[in-house]
Design an enzyme around this catalytic site. Structure first.
Site, short mmCIF file in Angstrom:
data_model
loop_
_atom_site.label_atom_id
_atom_site.label_comp_id
_atom_site.label_asym_id
_atom_site.label_seq_id
_atom_site.Cartn_x
_atom_site.Cartn_y
_atom_site.Cartn_z
N GLU A 1 0.84 -1.20 0.00
CA GLU A 1 0.00 0.00 0.00
C GLU A 1 0.88 1.25 0.00
O GLU A 1 1.93 1.27 0.66
CB GLU A 1 -0.88 -0.02 1.25
CG GLU A 1 -1.81 1.16 1.39
CD GLU A 1 -2.57 1.15 2.70
OE1 GLU A 1 -3.66 1.73 2.76
OE2 GLU A 1 -2.05 0.56 3.69
N LYS B 1 -10.34 0.44 -0.77
CA LYS B 1 -10.19 0.21 0.67
C LYS B 1 -11.39 0.73 1.45
O LYS B 1 -11.82 1.86 1.28
CB LYS B 1 -8.91 0.89 1.16
CG LYS B 1 -8.57 0.62 2.63
CD LYS B 1 -7.27 1.29 3.01
CE LYS B 1 -6.91 1.04 4.46
NZ LYS B 1 -5.65 1.73 4.84
N CYS C 1 -4.53 -3.38 4.35
CA CYS C 1 -4.07 -2.84 5.63
C CYS C 1 -5.10 -2.94 6.75
O CYS C 1 -5.40 -4.03 7.22
CB CYS C 1 -3.61 -1.39 5.42
SG CYS C 1 -2.46 -0.81 6.72
#
Length: 516
Positions: A82, A182, A215
């Site tokens: 990321e 995300k 993440c």
């Protein structure tokens, strides 16, 4: 210029992955790259598209080198981290020149390398596509994406566009096959949360379908857990920019716990930026991990490993009573039925209380310390063996332990059952055996990386959630696997005998998603 592929990349025309290595049936070769990004020194200052492309090109050149290196080792898929191409700490306005337009792969079939002019503002996608095409491997990368929205969209931002933290996947022909936006942003003010949760899968000829999330997503039910459960996902790609936090949430520690808990393969690529505490990548299977964690080096690292294809026949630990072929074994018949009415129960522990008086005369029987920004209830672990219980709210944690010698180190058993509210809001239930920072109980909960104590233990608790992640971190930021793991009645346990190195953390990290 981004439009021109780097000359070094022409080497891939002379290299054929298929002829270099014959992959074993039921296995595939995966690669992840922990990248030290070249960053904009002034991310809060507005720049133009040309300057943004020049900076991103410097990172993409490194990506190209790593793709070549991975191809030479027979990799069939590579994952990058990321924020690895554009960096971080932007505002909504200053990140705009770095953003690309990413069409929905389900709506349009597009190969950016072969059709570079089909969409504008796609120079980065073109470079990534060409890497995948020339290496004949799947490629996963993270970029910033922009998407125009209409005034009649009630969620449309005032500037008329969405900005998403986006993962993209290219197949071995360079075709864009997946796009994930995300869901759980971590103080990322430059980006929007997508209007709908993305559940993204992509299919490969060597390992079947992969799932994908990014993440902070790994700590939440949506999309990570729901994706795995709904689609029975057995391989996951995971770009991340994770800041390590000991003793419970270092990158490699939780990445392995996630793979173990769901009995899946996880390909995790992290940023390498030790100054910010960012390192820790790996290729994780339920039985073995290939990791990189280095807070001293300035360099990134390519990890390549051959691993078994996980299939739907492998049942996840979270749904089973124990690991495959292993049942829970108790050193004492009454261990799982210790009374839960008292805050602490001491058995053999009492025989060693003189040690506590010698080492720390102020040490209370039960004490409270902040750990991971949460107020844990703890009890010290003294002597060569014993059994302990400590409770908070509805959760009681149990520990049975023994060690061959007493080291000059202090350990504590801690419990937390509540809503975590710092750097994110989510409900956790945790039973943790941790090494303290010193010989005083006041140091328990501090970040520790090294230990010498070889401890055999069984740790368990009466968890209210079935989503429990087993953490086992050893001295020098090394990982280990439990001997036994699973449910018996209403108790979830993990055990380990004969550790190869000193114990830093052994914990059961439960996520009670319904109470977030």
């Amino acid at each position: 210029m981004l439009e021109a592929c780097c000359m070094v990349f022409l080497l891939l025309f002379c290299y054929q992955v298929a002829s270099a290595e014959i992959h074993r049936e039921g296995h595939y070769v995966a690669a992840v790259y922990e990248h030290r990004p070249i960053l904009n020194p002034n991310p809060a200052t507005l720049t133009d598209r040309r300057s943004a492309l020049e900076l991103m090109s410097r990172n993409l050149y490194i990506y190209e080198e790593q793709v070549i290196a991975a191809a030479k080792q027979g990799a069939q898929i590579i994952v990058f981290p990321e924020d690895g191409i554009h960096g971080f700490n932007f505002t909504r306005e200053t990140i705009y020149p770095y953003l690309e337009f990413v069409p929905c792969p389900q709506s349009v079939k597009w190969n950016p390398c072969r059709e570079p002019h089909l969409f504008s503002d796609t120079e980065v996608l073109q470079r990534l596509s060409c890497m995948a095409l020339r290496s004949k491997m799947f490629l996963v990368a993270n970029i910033g994406a922009k998407q125009p929205c209409e005034y009649n969209d009630p969620l449309c931002p005032p500037d008329g566009r969405y900005q998403f933290n986006t993962d993209v996947v290219f197949d071995a022909s360079g075709t864009l096959v997946a796009r994930y936006r995300k869901q759980n942003l971590y103080f990322e003010y430059a980006f929007n949360t997508p209007p709908e949760v993305d559940h993204v899968l992509f299919d490969t000829p060597f390992a079947g379908k992969f799932g994908m999330f990014t993440c902070f997503d790994i700590l939440f039910y949506e999309p990570a857990v729901s994706l795995i459960k709904k689609y029975n996902v057995k391989q996951v790609v995971y770009p991340t920019a994770w800041m390590n936090q000991l003793p419970l949430l270092s990158a490699i520690e939780f990445q392995q716990a996630f793979a173990t808990a769901f009995n899946i393969n996880v390909l995790a690529a992290n940023i390498h930026h030790p100054t910010l505490g960012m390192t820790g990548s790996g290729i994780y299977t339920p039985l073995k991990s290939f990791i990189y964690h280095d807070m001293e080096s300035r360099d990134g690292r390519l990890i390549v490993a051959e691993i078994s294809v996980m299939t739907p026949e492998h049942e996840p630990h979270l749904e089973s009573n124990a690991g495959p072929g292993k049942g829970i074994e108790y050193p004492h018949n009454n261990f799982a039925s210790l009374p839960i009415d008292d805050r602490i129960c001491n058995k053999e522990q009492k025989a060693h209380w003189w040690v506590a008086e010698k080492e720390d005369k102020e040490a209370p029987l039960i004490f409270y310390r902040e750990m991971m920004y949460d107020n844990f209830t703890l009890v010290l672990v003294w002597g060569m063996k014993g059994e302990l219980q400590v409770c908070a709210n509805t959760l009681c944690c149990y520990l049975s332990y023994q060690r061959p010698t007493i080291s000059d180190e202090l350990y504590a058993l801690g419990v937390f059952d509540g809503l975590h509210t710092v750097h994110g809001t989510y409900y956790v239930q945790v039973c943790a055996l941790v090494k303290c920072g010193g010989l005083s109980y006041s140091t328990c909960g501090q970040e520790v990386t090294d230990a010498t104590a070889l401890i055999d233990f069984q740790l368990g608790g009466n968890f209210s959630t079935s989503y429990i992640f087993p953490l086992l971190l050893m001295s020098g930021m090394k990982l280990d696997f439990t001997d036994h793991l699973g449910w018996k009645n209403n108790y979830y346990f993990m055990s380990k005998s004969g550790p190869s190195s000193g114990l830093v953390t052994a914990a059961l990290y439960g996520r009670w998603y319904e109470r977030d």
